[in-house]
Design a protein around this motif. Structure first.
Motif, PDB file in Angstrom:
ATOM      1  N   ASN A  83       0.852  -1.183   0.000  1.00  0.00           N
ATOM      2  CA  ASN A  83       0.000   0.000   0.000  1.00  0.00           C
ATOM      3  C   ASN A  83       0.894   1.241   0.000  1.00  0.00           C
ATOM      4  O   ASN A  83       0.854   2.050   0.911  1.00  0.00           O
ATOM      5  N   GLN A  84       1.696   1.331  -1.044  1.00  0.00           N
ATOM      6  CA  GLN A  84       2.742   2.342  -1.158  1.00  0.00           C
ATOM      7  C   GLN A  84       2.224   3.766  -0.994  1.00  0.00           C
ATOM      8  O   GLN A  84       2.771   4.550  -0.218  1.00  0.00           O
ATOM      9  N   GLU A  85       1.186   4.114  -1.713  1.00  0.00           N
ATOM     10  CA  GLU A  85       0.716   5.499  -1.692  1.00  0.00           C
ATOM     11  C   GLU A  85       0.259   5.917  -0.294  1.00  0.00           C
ATOM     12  O   GLU A  85       0.612   7.001   0.181  1.00  0.00           O
ATOM     13  N   ASP A  86      -0.512   5.069   0.387  1.00  0.00           N
ATOM     14  CA  ASP A  86      -0.948   5.413   1.738  1.00  0.00           C
ATOM     15  C   ASP A  86       0.236   5.536   2.690  1.00  0.00           C
ATOM     16  O   ASP A  86       0.277   6.429   3.532  1.00  0.00           O
ATOM     17  N   PHE A  87       1.206   4.639   2.558  1.00  0.00           N
ATOM     18  CA  PHE A  87       2.388   4.705   3.409  1.00  0.00           C
ATOM     19  C   PHE A  87       3.119   6.033   3.206  1.00  0.00           C
ATOM     20  O   PHE A  87       3.507   6.704   4.158  1.00  0.00           O
ATOM     21  N   TRP A  88       3.282   6.414   1.959  1.00  0.00           N
ATOM     22  CA  TRP A  88       3.963   7.669   1.655  1.00  0.00           C
ATOM     23  C   TRP A  88       3.177   8.868   2.170  1.00  0.00           C
ATOM     24  O   TRP A  88       3.738   9.797   2.734  1.00  0.00           O
ATOM     25  N   VAL A  89       1.856   8.874   1.946  1.00  0.00           N
ATOM     26  CA  VAL A  89       1.031  10.000   2.389  1.00  0.00           C
ATOM     27  C   VAL A  89       1.137  10.172   3.906  1.00  0.00           C
ATOM     28  O   VAL A  89       1.331  11.273   4.404  1.00  0.00           O
ATOM     29  N   TRP A  90       1.026   9.073   4.645  1.00  0.00           N
ATOM     30  CA  TRP A  90       1.020   9.164   6.100  1.00  0.00           C
ATOM     31  C   TRP A  90       2.395   9.431   6.698  1.00  0.00           C
ATOM     32  O   TRP A  90       2.505  10.057   7.757  1.00  0.00           O
ATOM     33  N   PHE A  91       3.482   8.974   6.049  1.00  0.00           N
ATOM     34  CA  PHE A  91       4.766   9.025   6.725  1.00  0.00           C
ATOM     35  C   PHE A  91       5.875   9.802   6.022  1.00  0.00           C
ATOM     36  O   PHE A  91       6.951   9.961   6.572  1.00  0.00           O
ATOM     37  N   HIS A  92       5.627  10.308   4.827  1.00  0.00           N
ATOM     38  CA  HIS A  92       6.642  11.176   4.216  1.00  0.00           C
ATOM     39  C   HIS A  92       6.621  12.496   4.987  1.00  0.00           C
ATOM     40  O   HIS A  92       5.562  13.020   5.300  1.00  0.00           O
ATOM     41  N   PRO A  93       7.794  13.053   5.299  1.00  0.00           N
ATOM     42  CA  PRO A  93       7.806  14.271   6.117  1.00  0.00           C
ATOM     43  C   PRO A  93       7.110  15.476   5.486  1.00  0.00           C
ATOM     44  O   PRO A  93       6.623  16.343   6.197  1.00  0.00           O
ATOM     45  N   SER A  94       7.043  15.523   4.168  1.00  0.00           N
ATOM     46  CA  SER A  94       6.376  16.666   3.511  1.00  0.00           C
ATOM     47  C   SER A  94       5.753  16.206   2.194  1.00  0.00           C
ATOM     48  O   SER A  94       6.043  16.776   1.144  1.00  0.00           O
ATOM     49  N   TYR A  95       4.887  15.231   2.260  1.00  0.00           N
ATOM     50  CA  TYR A  95       4.326  14.613   1.056  1.00  0.00           C
ATOM     51  C   TYR A  95       3.699  15.639   0.111  1.00  0.00           C
ATOM     52  O   TYR A  95       3.941  15.616  -1.088  1.00  0.00           O
ATOM     53  N   LYS A 124      14.703   6.654  -2.610  1.00  0.00           N
ATOM     54  CA  LYS A 124      14.929   7.840  -1.784  1.00  0.00           C
ATOM     55  C   LYS A 124      13.677   8.203  -1.001  1.00  0.00           C
ATOM     56  O   LYS A 124      13.737   8.522   0.193  1.00  0.00           O
ATOM     57  N   ILE A 125      12.522   8.144  -1.652  1.00  0.00           N
ATOM     58  CA  ILE A 125      11.259   8.466  -0.981  1.00  0.00           C
ATOM     59  C   ILE A 125      10.985   7.465   0.140  1.00  0.00           C
ATOM     60  O   ILE A 125      10.589   7.853   1.246  1.00  0.00           O
ATOM     61  N   TYR A 126      11.199   6.176  -0.132  1.00  0.00           N
ATOM     62  CA  TYR A 126      11.024   5.175   0.917  1.00  0.00           C
ATOM     63  C   TYR A 126      11.946   5.458   2.099  1.00  0.00           C
ATOM     64  O   TYR A 126      11.536   5.368   3.260  1.00  0.00           O
ATOM     65  N   GLN A 127      13.194   5.791   1.822  1.00  0.00           N
ATOM     66  CA  GLN A 127      14.149   6.077   2.897  1.00  0.00           C
ATOM     67  C   GLN A 127      13.653   7.241   3.746  1.00  0.00           C
ATOM     68  O   GLN A 127      13.690   7.183   4.976  1.00  0.00           O
ATOM     69  N   ASP A 128      13.171   8.299   3.092  1.00  0.00           N
ATOM     70  CA  ASP A 128      12.627   9.449   3.823  1.00  0.00           C
ATOM     71  C   ASP A 128      11.440   9.033   4.687  1.00  0.00           C
ATOM     72  O   ASP A 128      11.315   9.465   5.835  1.00  0.00           O
ATOM     73  N   PHE A 167       9.012   7.797   9.863  1.00  0.00           N
ATOM     74  CA  PHE A 167       8.169   6.893  10.663  1.00  0.00           C
ATOM     75  C   PHE A 167       8.866   6.548  11.970  1.00  0.00           C
ATOM     76  O   PHE A 167       8.280   6.620  13.050  1.00  0.00           O
ATOM     77  N   TYR A 168      10.134   6.200  11.873  1.00  0.00           N
ATOM     78  CA  TYR A 168      10.906   5.847  13.061  1.00  0.00           C
ATOM     79  C   TYR A 168      10.979   7.036  14.027  1.00  0.00           C
ATOM     80  O   TYR A 168      10.760   6.882  15.234  1.00  0.00           O
ATOM     81  N   LEU A 169      11.264   8.221  13.501  1.00  0.00           N
ATOM     82  CA  LEU A 169      11.331   9.409  14.355  1.00  0.00           C
ATOM     83  C   LEU A 169       9.981   9.726  14.994  1.00  0.00           C
ATOM     84  O   LEU A 169       9.921  10.115  16.164  1.00  0.00           O
ATOM     85  N   LEU A 170       8.897   9.562  14.247  1.00  0.00           N
ATOM     86  CA  LEU A 170       7.567   9.812  14.795  1.00  0.00           C
ATOM     87  C   LEU A 170       7.281   8.895  15.981  1.00  0.00           C
ATOM     88  O   LEU A 170       6.681   9.320  16.972  1.00  0.00           O
ATOM     89  N   ILE A 171       7.736   7.657  15.884  1.00  0.00           N
ATOM     90  CA  ILE A 171       7.518   6.712  16.980  1.00  0.00           C
ATOM     91  C   ILE A 171       8.393   7.053  18.183  1.00  0.00           C
ATOM     92  O   ILE A 171       7.898   7.181  19.309  1.00  0.00           O
ATOM     93  N   ILE A 172       9.705   7.207  17.960  1.00  0.00           N
ATOM     94  CA  ILE A 172      10.585   7.409  19.112  1.00  0.00           C
ATOM     95  C   ILE A 172      10.378   8.771  19.772  1.00  0.00           C
ATOM     96  O   ILE A 172      10.637   8.919  20.966  1.00  0.00           O
ATOM     97  N   GLU A 173       9.911   9.757  19.016  1.00  0.00           N
ATOM     98  CA  GLU A 173       9.642  11.071  19.601  1.00  0.00           C
ATOM     99  C   GLU A 173       8.223  11.165  20.163  1.00  0.00           C
ATOM    100  O   GLU A 173       7.841  12.200  20.712  1.00  0.00           O
ATOM    101  N   GLY A 174       7.427  10.102  20.003  1.00  0.00           N
ATOM    102  CA  GLY A 174       6.093  10.052  20.591  1.00  0.00           C
ATOM    103  C   GLY A 174       5.028  10.846  19.864  1.00  0.00           C
ATOM    104  O   GLY A 174       4.010  11.197  20.452  1.00  0.00           O
TER     105      GLY A 174
END
Length: 129
Positions: free
Chosen positions: A35-47, A100-104, A109-116
């Motif tokens: 579900n690439q598009e939803d993943f990108w929309v929700w977790f890209h820092p500036s989609y 590159k987009i996946y890496q971003d 996503f990781y930062l959103l989790i660890i920063e709460g």
């Protein structure tokens, strides 16, 4: 024989992320590749304002609308240019940009989790509310 019940993981932003694409509602955690598009929309820092996302759209448009043949080199008034881009070159550019987009997205996503900023919720927690 006992059957294993698979639980789905959901998530929500604790505070509104400040754009029109995302909110604080509980959402099913999208699979990054299925579900690439939803993943990108929700977790890209500036989609919604990402040049990478825009460039990727342009590459796909070029791939589907332009005849992709072997490059033909032409000259005109002391300028050299290609009449079309090889399909393999476009596909390689798309692959590189998607990585590159996946890496971003994964880093964000990781930062959103660890920063709460987001919380992960399993389906049992949703059923018990």
């Amino acid at each position: 024989m006992n059957s294993l019940k698979t639980t789905a993981t959901h998530f929500r932003y604790k505070k509104h992320p400040g754009d029109l694409f995302r909110n604080t509602s509980v959402q099913l955690l999208p699979h990054p590749y299925k579900n690439q598009e939803d993943f990108w929309v929700w977790f890209h820092p500036s989609y919604h304002r990402s040049e990478d996302i825009s460039d990727l759209g342009d590459l796909y448009k070029q791939l589907h609308e332009t005849p992709c043949q072997d490059n033909n080199l032409l000259s005109s008034k002391n300028e050299l240019y290609y009449t079309s881009v090889a399909k393999e070159c476009l596909l390689e550019e798309i692959k590189t940009l998607e990585q590159k987009i996946y890496q971003d997205c994964f880093e964000n996503f990781y930062l959103l989790i660890i920063e709460g900023h987001i919380e992960l919720i399993d389906s049992h927690q949703i059923e018990n509310k």
